[in-house]
Design a protein around this motif. Sequence first.
Motif, PDB file in Angstrom:
ATOM      1  N   ASP A  32       0.847  -1.168  -0.025  1.00  0.00           N
ATOM      2  CA  ASP A  32       0.126  -0.031   0.070  1.00  0.00           C
ATOM      3  C   ASP A  32       0.936   1.321   0.079  1.00  0.00           C
ATOM      4  O   ASP A  32       0.278   2.360  -0.148  1.00  0.00           O
ATOM      5  N   ARG A  49      -3.281   5.213  -2.505  1.00  0.00           N
ATOM      6  CA  ARG A  49      -4.438   6.142  -2.731  1.00  0.00           C
ATOM      7  C   ARG A  49      -3.995   7.604  -3.538  1.00  0.00           C
ATOM      8  O   ARG A  49      -4.937   8.260  -4.017  1.00  0.00           O
ATOM      9  N   GLN A 154     -10.836   2.978   1.518  1.00  0.00           N
ATOM     10  CA  GLN A 154     -10.275   2.114   0.883  1.00  0.00           C
ATOM     11  C   GLN A 154     -11.108   0.682   0.666  1.00  0.00           C
ATOM     12  O   GLN A 154     -10.816  -0.167   0.034  1.00  0.00           O
ATOM     13  N   THR A 169     -12.598  -2.511  -3.489  1.00  0.00           N
ATOM     14  CA  THR A 169     -11.379  -2.007  -2.880  1.00  0.00           C
ATOM     15  C   THR A 169     -10.627  -1.002  -3.524  1.00  0.00           C
ATOM     16  O   THR A 169     -10.736  -0.803  -4.933  1.00  0.00           O
ATOM     17  N   LEU A 170      -9.895  -0.331  -2.856  1.00  0.00           N
ATOM     18  CA  LEU A 170      -8.868   0.612  -3.589  1.00  0.00           C
ATOM     19  C   LEU A 170      -7.938  -0.094  -4.666  1.00  0.00           C
ATOM     20  O   LEU A 170      -7.735   0.327  -5.794  1.00  0.00           O
TER      21      LEU A 170
END
Length: 364
Positions: A32, A49, A154, A169-170
Motif C-alpha cells: 500500500d 491512494r 479504501q 477496494t482501492l
Amino acid sequence: MVSAQDILRKEIIKKDSNDIFSQAVNLFDTTDAIIVTDHDKYQGMLLKRSLMEPTITLQTKLHTLLTHPPKLTPTTSLEEIACAMVENNIYTLPVLDKDTLLGIVTADDVIKKLTEQTLGMQPIKTVMCTTPLSVSPEETIGKVLHMFRQQHIQYLPIVDHTTVVGAITLSTLVKNILRGPSKIEGRDNFESEKRQKLDLPVKTIMQEQPLLLSPETSIKDVHSKMHQFELPGVLIGKENHLHGIVTHKEFLVPFAGFGKEETIAIQFHHRNSKVQGFDKEQAVELLRAEFLKNYEKFLVVGYLHVSLEQHKEIKQGLFRVVCEMKLSGKPGVFYATQEGYGPQQAMRNSYLAIEHQINKTKKT
C-alpha cells in the motif's frame, strides 16, 4: 513495553524520486506504500491512494506525488503509532533513526499486537462504524472513484436495496482503471481508455459475495480474517444485511487514546501540509475550541476529517483554499465543502456549514 522496533519491517519497496508513475504502479499489487528516496536518502512515501489523483499520467514524476507522513523512532510506543496512523489516516509509517531509514511499520502489525490484549476478545460491534457508505451495483465506476477520493476510503460495500451483493477496494480500482487488461502505453490512449472504464457500472469489477462477519465476532478474529484474505476492511452484518464496517481505523481508535480526553478524533489529510499557513496544532485548537466542544454530547463519539486544497487565487496575501469536512458520530455523517482565503477561514466556513446541518437534524 512493545514499540516500533519490535514490529519493524526491514524489507521495503523503494523507488527513486525521479522515476515515473508507469515504473511504480505495478508494485502496488503487493504493498500500500512505497518508500521514495533520492540517492538512497529518504524523501517521503508514495501511497496507493495517491494514484487516484485525477491529474496523474504515465509520465508523472514520483516526487510530485509524495506524501510526508509522521516519522516514527524505534522507541515509539504502539499507542503512539496507533494515534499517528488514525490522525493522519495513513496506515504505513516510516521508522527512522535520525536521518537513517530503518524500515516501516504497518497497521496490520500494530493491530495484531494490540488485539492480543483483553480488548481483542470484545465483539466487533463495539468498534465498528455503524454508518458506512455504500453504493448500488449500477453506480458508475467514475462515481465510486470520486467517493474514494473525496471520502478517503479504501473499502466500499455494494448494496442492492438492503442486500449486500459485493464490495470494492482501492486496489481493485487501481488495477482496473490505471492498468486494466490492455497494454496501451501512449498517453492519449491511456486517458481515453481510462475515461471509457469510468462509465461502466461498478458491478463489472466488484468482488461478489464479500466476507460478511457477525457483529458478535471478536475483534481479534475479525482482524485475523481481514489479514488472512488481505482485505482493507471487513463488512459486518447478518443474512446479507449490512450492520457496519471495520477498517484499520476502527481497529486502532480504541488504542489510540481517543475517547479518554476527547470524544471526537480529528484526522487531517496528508496534502494539508502543502497549504501555506496551515499549522496542525493551531487547526486542532481552532476546531476544538470553536466547533467540536459544542457538539460532543450530541455526537457522543466520532471523527472529523479535514482536507484542504490550495488554489492560485490570492487575496490580501492569502491563497484561496477549499476545505472539505466529514464529521461522523452516533447521529450520522455530515459533509461540507467550503472555501475561504487562508486555511483558517476555509475551515471556519466548512464547520459553520456542518453546524447548520446538525441544527437541522436536532429539530427533526
